[in-house]
Design an enzyme around this catalytic site. Structure first.
Site, mmCIF file in Angstrom:
data_model
loop_
_atom_site.group_PDB
_atom_site.id
_atom_site.type_symbol
_atom_site.label_atom_id
_atom_site.label_comp_id
_atom_site.label_asym_id
_atom_site.label_seq_id
_atom_site.Cartn_x
_atom_site.Cartn_y
_atom_site.Cartn_z
ATOM 1 N N THR A 69 30.980 57.589 83.072
ATOM 2 C CA THR A 69 31.848 58.740 83.317
ATOM 3 C C THR A 69 33.226 58.292 83.778
ATOM 4 O O THR A 69 34.255 58.804 83.301
ATOM 5 C CB THR A 69 31.215 59.663 84.384
ATOM 6 N N ASN A 157 24.266 62.626 73.084
ATOM 7 C CA ASN A 157 23.264 62.430 74.124
ATOM 8 C C ASN A 157 22.091 63.396 74.012
ATOM 9 O O ASN A 157 20.995 63.114 74.500
ATOM 10 C CB ASN A 157 23.900 62.556 75.513
ATOM 11 N N HIS A 207 22.984 51.662 83.323
ATOM 12 C CA HIS A 207 21.630 52.191 83.509
ATOM 13 C C HIS A 207 21.042 52.786 82.239
ATOM 14 O O HIS A 207 19.844 53.046 82.175
ATOM 15 C CB HIS A 207 21.592 53.212 84.648
ATOM 16 N N THR A 243 37.549 46.068 94.700
ATOM 17 C CA THR A 243 36.735 44.858 94.631
ATOM 18 C C THR A 243 35.513 45.101 93.748
ATOM 19 O O THR A 243 34.764 46.051 93.963
ATOM 20 C CB THR A 243 36.282 44.443 96.038
ATOM 21 N N CYS A 330 21.854 74.899 82.796
ATOM 22 C CA CYS A 330 21.681 76.041 83.688
ATOM 23 C C CYS A 330 22.978 76.287 84.432
ATOM 24 O O CYS A 330 23.488 75.399 85.113
ATOM 25 C CB CYS A 330 20.549 75.772 84.672
#
Length: 385
Positions: A69, A157, A207, A243, A330
């Site tokens: 994102t 997606n 992920h 960092t 929703c």
């Protein structure tokens, strides 16, 4: 243990990523010039070089972010601002090209809402490439007019529909329009060669391919480069200051390497499992609409069950120990059909009760059998409410 079929949302972390993270967890600041800083920088450089090797780019083009994102936001907002800056360097007002964005109506909210914000708050004009009933972009003519930036997801997606991104980048290049590709669903599933693709920027998220949550990546060409959205440090080419999380970067690289190594084998295996799931659904349940159509990711199967709603389906699946995703959103407690199905021309009555089953590396044939054993009764109960 629940039966997990929501790999499009997130993958369980790979052991290779956990091991890499653990090895690098004690790393100190990679920007420091003393020995421990140089050691941390070496680990970070190795991760960057691994990503570059696997995704077909130069190490300097790899920017680590907190998520896909954030990478989408930096790319779209940054390229938009860069175009405006270029057009006003002579002191004049921004021209029409520098305020124009080309996108699609099926983007992930990370892109959709970013484009909407640029329209609402910065005066961007937005033109959307239409999609057909299969969820694929069907007309590229909007790219024949120059724009500040064009953005399109590589694969959807929800439905898994693979978009013609090579055609998009080629068409946009003829007008010198920079292109951002959201490859969050594709990284680790389809081959990516950033230089051959011809995109200006590309986003991915660790992920989604078995790395840790909280780190993503942005591939960004040297020029045109997105302007930074945040300030306070020169890290990551000055485009994304702060960092860098060395351990997570190392884990990302390890997960990506393993994903790419098994990509071809997994594509074949998951295609067979997905096809079995689809055939079983169609043969055991009446009045089903399959929303995933080729070309599509092997991992995705999106189906609508008219007469149901997504919330009820998810609750009933969860009670049966099956974890999947509703194909609708929703809003304020009201179950609505997703914007993706709406763009495909599916009406509310038929699309409100939808499910996305997404398969991954630990999905087995026994898992598919278990879903097919439970799903007909779940749909019957949902339709009887």
């Amino acid at each position: 243990m629940p039966l997990y079929l929501d790999y499009a949302a997130t993958q369980p972390m790979r052991q290779s990523a956990i091991d890499a993270w653990t090895r690098a967890a004690s790393s100190l600041n990679p920007g420091a010039s003393y020995a421990s800083g140089r050691k941390a920088r070496s680990v970070l450089d190795d991760a960057r070089e691994t990503v570059a090797e696997l995704l077909g780019c130069e190490p300097i083009e790899v920017i680590f972010t907190s998520s896909g994102t954030e990478a989408d936001n930096i790319a779209i907002q940054g390229l938009y601002r860069a175009a405006q800056t270029t057009s006003t360097t002579s002191g004049g007002a921004a021209d029409e090209t520098s305020t124009r964005i080309v996108s699609t109506p099926i983007e992930h909210p990370a892109v959709l809402e970013t484009v909407e914000k640029l329209h609402a708050e910065h005066g961007a004009t937005v033109e959307l490439l239409p999609v057909d009933s299969t969820g694929h972009v069907s007309d590229l003519s909007a790219l024949d007019t120059p724009a500040a930036v064009a953005t399109c997801m590589w694969a959807n997606n929800e439905t898994g529909a693979v978009q013609p991104v090579a055609d998009i980048t080629e068409r946009a290049a003829a007008q010198n329009t920079p292109v951002h590709i959201d490859a969050v669903q594709v990284a680790g599933k389809l081959p990516i060669n950033f230089h051959e693709l011809g995109a200006t920027t590309l986003a991915a998220s660790a992920h989604k391919f078995g790395g840790p949550r909280g780190i993503g990546l942005l591939l960004a060409r040297r020029t045109p480069a997105p302007l930074p959205l945040a300030f306070g440090g020169g890290q990551e080419r000055g485009i994304r200051p702060g960092t860098v999380d060395v351990a997570s970067a190392s884990a990302l690289a390890a997960a990506l390497r393993e994903s790419v190594a098994e990509m071809e084998q997994e594509d074949t295996r998951l295609t067979a499992l997905r096809d079995k799931l689809q055939a079983g659904i169609e043969s055991s349940i009446d009045n089903v609409i399959i929303n995933s159509a080729e070309p599509t990711l092997a991992s995705h199967l999106h189906a609508s069950f008219p007469g149901t709603d997504g919330d009820s389906l998810i609750m009933l699946l969860d009670a049966a120990g099956i974890e999947a995703s509703a194909g609708s959103a929703c809003h304020a407690g009201v179950n609505r059909m997703s914007h993706v199905l709406e763009a495909m021309g599916i009406d509310e009555e038929h699309g409100r009760g939808s499910l996305r089953f997404s398969l991954g590396r630990m999905t087995t044939e026994e898992d598919i059998d278990a879903v097919l054993a439970e799903l007909p009764e779940i749909i019957r109960r949902a339709r009887s409410v």
